[in-house]
Design a protein around this motif. Structure first.
Motif, short mmCIF file in Angstrom:
data_model
loop_
_atom_site.label_atom_id
_atom_site.label_comp_id
_atom_site.label_asym_id
_atom_site.label_seq_id
_atom_site.Cartn_x
_atom_site.Cartn_y
_atom_site.Cartn_z
N THR A 112 64.38 -44.34 52.69
CA THR A 112 63.41 -43.83 51.73
C THR A 112 62.74 -42.57 52.25
OG1 THR A 112 61.78 -45.29 52.65
CG2 THR A 112 62.89 -46.04 50.68
N ALA A 113 62.70 -42.39 53.53
CA ALA A 113 62.05 -41.19 54.05
C ALA A 113 62.63 -40.89 55.41
CB ALA A 113 60.55 -41.42 54.15
N PHE A 168 54.14 -36.91 48.67
CA PHE A 168 54.37 -38.30 49.08
C PHE A 168 54.97 -38.41 50.48
CE2 PHE A 168 54.63 -37.92 44.46
CZ PHE A 168 53.57 -38.73 44.10
N TYR A 169 54.92 -37.35 51.25
CA TYR A 169 55.38 -37.45 52.63
C TYR A 169 54.34 -38.22 53.44
CZ TYR A 169 59.01 -33.88 51.90
OH TYR A 169 60.10 -33.19 51.48
N LYS A 170 54.80 -39.18 54.19
CA LYS A 170 53.89 -39.96 55.04
C LYS A 170 53.21 -39.03 56.04
CE LYS A 170 54.13 -43.51 58.52
NZ LYS A 170 55.12 -43.99 59.49
N ASN A 187 58.07 -41.35 39.47
CA ASN A 187 59.36 -42.08 39.35
C ASN A 187 59.28 -43.56 39.67
OD1 ASN A 187 60.39 -39.64 38.70
ND2 ASN A 187 61.47 -39.30 40.62
N SER A 214 60.46 -33.17 56.80
CA SER A 214 60.40 -34.45 56.07
C SER A 214 61.29 -34.37 54.85
CB SER A 214 58.98 -34.74 55.59
OG SER A 214 58.13 -34.93 56.67
N ASN A 232 57.15 -28.34 57.57
CA ASN A 232 55.71 -28.17 57.79
C ASN A 232 55.49 -27.54 59.16
OD1 ASN A 232 53.02 -29.35 59.00
ND2 ASN A 232 52.81 -29.36 56.78
N GLU A 235 57.53 -33.28 45.93
CA GLU A 235 57.86 -34.40 46.82
C GLU A 235 56.94 -34.44 48.03
OE1 GLU A 235 61.84 -34.67 48.24
OE2 GLU A 235 62.55 -35.62 46.42
N THR A 236 56.50 -33.26 48.45
CA THR A 236 55.65 -33.19 49.66
C THR A 236 54.36 -33.99 49.51
OG1 THR A 236 54.75 -31.12 48.81
CG2 THR A 236 56.54 -30.94 50.38
N ILE A 279 55.90 -45.65 49.32
CA ILE A 279 57.23 -45.07 49.20
C ILE A 279 58.17 -46.25 49.02
CG2 ILE A 279 59.05 -43.70 50.28
CD1 ILE A 279 56.96 -42.25 51.89
N GLN A 337 53.14 -25.76 54.37
CA GLN A 337 54.23 -26.62 53.89
C GLN A 337 55.13 -25.82 52.99
OE1 GLN A 337 54.13 -30.37 54.33
NE2 GLN A 337 56.28 -30.13 53.80
N LEU A 389 62.42 -37.03 51.43
CA LEU A 389 62.52 -38.33 50.76
C LEU A 389 63.91 -38.44 50.16
CD1 LEU A 389 59.16 -38.35 48.80
CD2 LEU A 389 59.68 -39.68 50.81
N ASN A 443 52.17 -36.21 55.63
CA ASN A 443 51.09 -35.42 55.04
C ASN A 443 49.86 -36.26 54.73
OD1 ASN A 443 52.46 -33.06 55.23
ND2 ASN A 443 53.13 -32.98 53.11
N LYS A 450 48.21 -40.46 42.18
CA LYS A 450 49.37 -39.64 41.84
C LYS A 450 50.59 -40.54 41.86
CE LYS A 450 47.38 -35.45 43.79
NZ LYS A 450 47.39 -34.48 44.87
N SER A 499 58.59 -26.30 51.22
CA SER A 499 59.59 -27.32 50.91
C SER A 499 59.43 -28.49 51.89
CB SER A 499 60.99 -26.71 50.96
OG SER A 499 61.94 -27.66 50.58
N PHE A 500 60.48 -28.86 52.60
CA PHE A 500 60.37 -30.02 53.48
C PHE A 500 59.92 -29.66 54.89
CE2 PHE A 500 64.76 -28.52 53.46
CZ PHE A 500 65.01 -28.33 54.80
N GLU A 554 66.62 -40.69 47.62
CA GLU A 554 66.54 -41.50 46.41
C GLU A 554 67.38 -42.77 46.49
OE1 GLU A 554 64.78 -41.11 43.54
OE2 GLU A 554 63.70 -39.45 44.46
N LYS A 580 58.45 -44.98 42.14
CA LYS A 580 58.81 -45.25 43.53
C LYS A 580 57.74 -44.74 44.49
CE LYS A 580 63.81 -45.11 43.06
NZ LYS A 580 65.02 -44.33 43.33
N TYR A 581 57.04 -43.71 44.07
CA TYR A 581 56.07 -43.08 44.96
C TYR A 581 54.69 -43.06 44.30
CZ TYR A 581 60.60 -41.24 46.39
OH TYR A 581 61.91 -41.15 46.74
#
Lengths: 247, 436
Positions: B194-195, A239-241, A74, B185, B139, A236-237, A96, B134, B187, A243, A71, B136-137, B189, A76-77
């Motif tokens: 980055t996170a 690519f959350y670490k 952009n 969480s 969890n 976006e979720t 990331i 989950q 991310l 997850n 997957k 949105s951001f 830009e 970046k991920y």
């Protein structure tokens, strides 16, 4: 004597600066960037999801096979999730931006890994799989234009890339990537990538097979795109670490 | 002189010309879709049915047969121990918002000498059973879950909730914990961050095995919470931790970063106002000093396949020379009984691995030594009594579904060194895993 010295000085400065004078002008740079950008959009559109089978030949002739989902968003991920073989199932690799992690399901550990490392023991490196925007990392230069193909040289923008140069062959009529040579810092070719078998993935046409040859060891790894979906968005979720480990 | 000058200049000139010349500047065969010169390109459509679909239900499992044979110091005898276990894991993800996971294990074991500390028994364990949502951001997790904390590879000072028992190379045995937790969480830009992520987990301390009749005080110690705030900043994976466990607060930092393409640097520190839990009951410290447990290490990748990690582990609350020598043989027995009484389950980090203050820990992991073999070498060295634990293990990747491993754990050191507490001089380990 003076005449000879003059000749010497002219020849010396000519040889010294010949590299600078032969550099392409800005318009050429722009053209090279446009060609490469179009080719990248074929290999890796901005957001996509692909199912890939990777195969490499072991020294005894047997095959090592991996199946995975890639997957990407952009440039970046990226997230790679292994489906097969059974002993590697649910292993994940997450990028990331400038960071790369590997999740190992046996220990449930997430560790930072290097972009340079081999990707699952084959001839691709991690960066070949997850760093897909070559324009981000390299500056292209159009070094030759033949009847049917463009030949570009890609030089790294900064330090820290495992390839000192990439030479890229692109088909003129549709900007389809054909072949790439990867060079080491001492100028010797390390690997050769051949793009093969154009296929129509639900209206999106791109090569379906990558053949990577390690020129030093004379080994080959194949990547076969079983499916490929160009997408409008990916959450976006994904690519959350935090997850990692959940498919 | 002028001739030499001319020769040098000519060499410069011709070398500069030849630098631009390249043999790889010709057209290459058109491999993607058509033969050179063909007028119409024929594009093959993807076969029907070969289109990716998101997985809703997934499962996997393995059968593990493991055994070891140990040679003992005192009696000169050998003991053999074997176990057979079945693990099953299931995932259910009906929508991107909901995820649930189950990990269960059934295990039976046999011993040639049940009087030794490896008692044979049959166990059935639910390692993990949780669901997470989950939105949105945000969890949310609820259930029993394994939580792995820290950036160190072999020893994780921050991993105080459900620490790993096994050495690298041995089957992972980590007990899950009942918990309720939240994670935020996000991310970003921009280039600097980055996170970003923050965790909050509460462990209600549910004792699953009532038969053990844990004393109330110990049951209390099982409760706790942990919170973390961290992210990736300028290529640094950085987190700050706050723990409440063993009726005390602990604070931690974890940091890791790639300094070059192949060299990773990491630090993991735990600040605690009590000694490590395995030692605090033996030696009561009235000073209430802030103790530091810290790993500082590097990891280096050679030729993409060989990874060597080197760590220095400093355990401020480790045993001093006097404490260790003070009738330790008696203390050891007491200590062993205490650990046993605390540890109703067989899954607990081996407390004897790091008793003292200073350790040098090395791990070598060599993937694909020769296509079918992985090699792992682990060593713990304590300079205080020159105690060395060396554990080489080789794994044979028989095929896609099975692996077999063989390793030997060896110990040495000065007379009465700390690893004599393992009781054995050597231990050979075998395992065979079949995945399905």
């Amino acid at each position: 004597m003076k005449k000879n010295l003059k000749i010497f000085v002219y020849l010396f400065f000519f040889s010294l600066f010949s590299g600078i004078f032969s550099s392409p002008v800005t318009a050429e740079d722009r053209k090279a960037s446009e060609i490469l950008e179009k080719a990248i959009n074929i290999i890796a559109p901005k957001i996509f999801l692909a199912e890939i089978e990777m195969t490499y030949l072991r020294s005894d002739g047997s095959q090592a096979k991996y199946k995975m989902i890639l997957k990407h968003k952009n440039y970046k991920y990226s997230l790679v999730n292994f489906l097969e073989p059974e002993r590697e199932k649910d292993r994940q690799v997450l990028r990331i931006e400038e960071n790369l992690w590997s999740y190992m399901p046996k220990t449930k550990k997430i560790v930072q890994v290097s972009f340079d490392s081999d990707f699952m023991g084959g001839d691709f490196s991690n960066q070949d799989i997850v760093r897909l925007n070559l324009l981000e990392d390299y500056t292209p230069e159009l070094i030759k234009e033949t009847e049917n193909q463009y030949i570009l040289d890609l030089s790294p923008n900064g330090k820290g890339f495992s390839y000192a140069k990439i030479r890229f062959w692109i088909r003129k009529k549709d900007n389809m990537p054909l072949q790439a040579y990867y060079f080491s810092r001492n100028g010797s070719p390390l690997k050769k990538l051949i793009y093969k078998d154009l296929k129509d993935f639900d209206g999106f046409t791109r090569p379906s097979v990558y053949e990577m040859t390690n020129l030093a060891e004379n080994t080959k790894t194949y990547m076969i795109f079983v499916s490929f979906k160009k997408l409008e968005t990916l959450p976006e979720t994904t690519f959350y670490k935090e997850n990692m480990g959940k498919y | 002189m002028k001739k030499i000058c001319l020769i040098i200049a000519a060499l410069f000139f011709f070398s500069s010309l030849s630098m631009g010349k390249d043999l790889l500047l010709e057209e290459v065969p058109d491999t993607v879709g058509e033969a050179q010169g063909s007028k119409k390109e024929e594009i093959k459509p993807v076969e029907k049915g070969k289109v990716f679909e998101e997985r809703v239900f997934g499962w996997k499992g393995f059968v593990l047969a493991a055994g070891n044979s140990s040679g003992f110091y005192h009696s000169g005898s050998e003991t053999r121990f074997a176990s057979l276990q079945l693990n099953l894991q299931m995932d259910f993800k009906p929508s991107p918002l909901f995820y649930s996971h189950l990990d269960i294990q059934g295990k039976t074991s046999f011993s040639s000498d049940p009087s030794k500390n490896q008692n044979p028994k049959d166990v059935f364990l639910t390692h993990e059973l949780y669901f997470s949502s989950q939105i949105s951001f945000l969890n949310f997790s609820l259930g029993k879950k394994r939580l792995v904390i820290g950036s160190g590879m072999l020893v994780n000072p921050l991993d105080i909730f459900n620490p790993q028992k096994a050495l690298p190379g041995l089957p992972e045995e980590r007990e899950g914990q009942y918990l309720i937790g939240f994670n935020f969480s996000q991310l970003f830009e921009n280039q600097s961050i980055t996170a970003f992520s923050a965790d909050f987990f509460y462990y209600p301390g549910i004792v699953k095995n009532k038969q053990t009749m844990l004393p109330e005080a110990i049951e209390k110690e099982r409760q706790g919470f942990y919170s973390r705030i961290g992210g990736v900043f300028w290529k640094c994976d950085f987190s700050l931790y706050g723990f409440y466990k063993y009726e005390a607060f602990h604070y931690g930092i974890s940091f890791s970063r790639y300094l070059t393409d192949s060299l990773e640097f990491h630090i993991e520190s735990l600040f605690s106002n009590q000694r490590p839990v395995s030692l605090k009951r033996l030696f009561v410290d009235e000073n209430k000093t802030l103790y530091l447990n810290q790993i500082i290490g590097i990891r280096y990748s050679f030729l993409s396949k060989l990874i060597v990690s080197l760590d220095y582990f400093y355990q401020q609350g480790g045993l001093t020379k006097n404490e260790f020598e003070a009738d330790f043989s008696f203390q050891r027995k007491l200590f062993s009984l205490l650990i046993l009484s605390l540890n109703s389950e067989e899954y607990e980090k081996n407390p004897f691995l790091t008793l003292k203050k200073h350790y040098l820990i090395v791990n070598l992991s060599w993937q694909d030594v020769s296509d079918y073999f992985n090699l792992n070498l682990t060593s713990f060295f304590s300079p205080e009594d020159q105690a060395l634990l060396l554990f080489p293990k080789i794994d044979y990747l028989a095929n896609d579904k099975s692996t077999a491993g063989f390793g030997v754990m060896l110990i040495s050191g000065k007379k009465d060194h700390q690893y004599r507490n393992f009781s054995f001089e050597y231990q050979m380990v075998f395992d065979l895993t079949v995945y399905f």
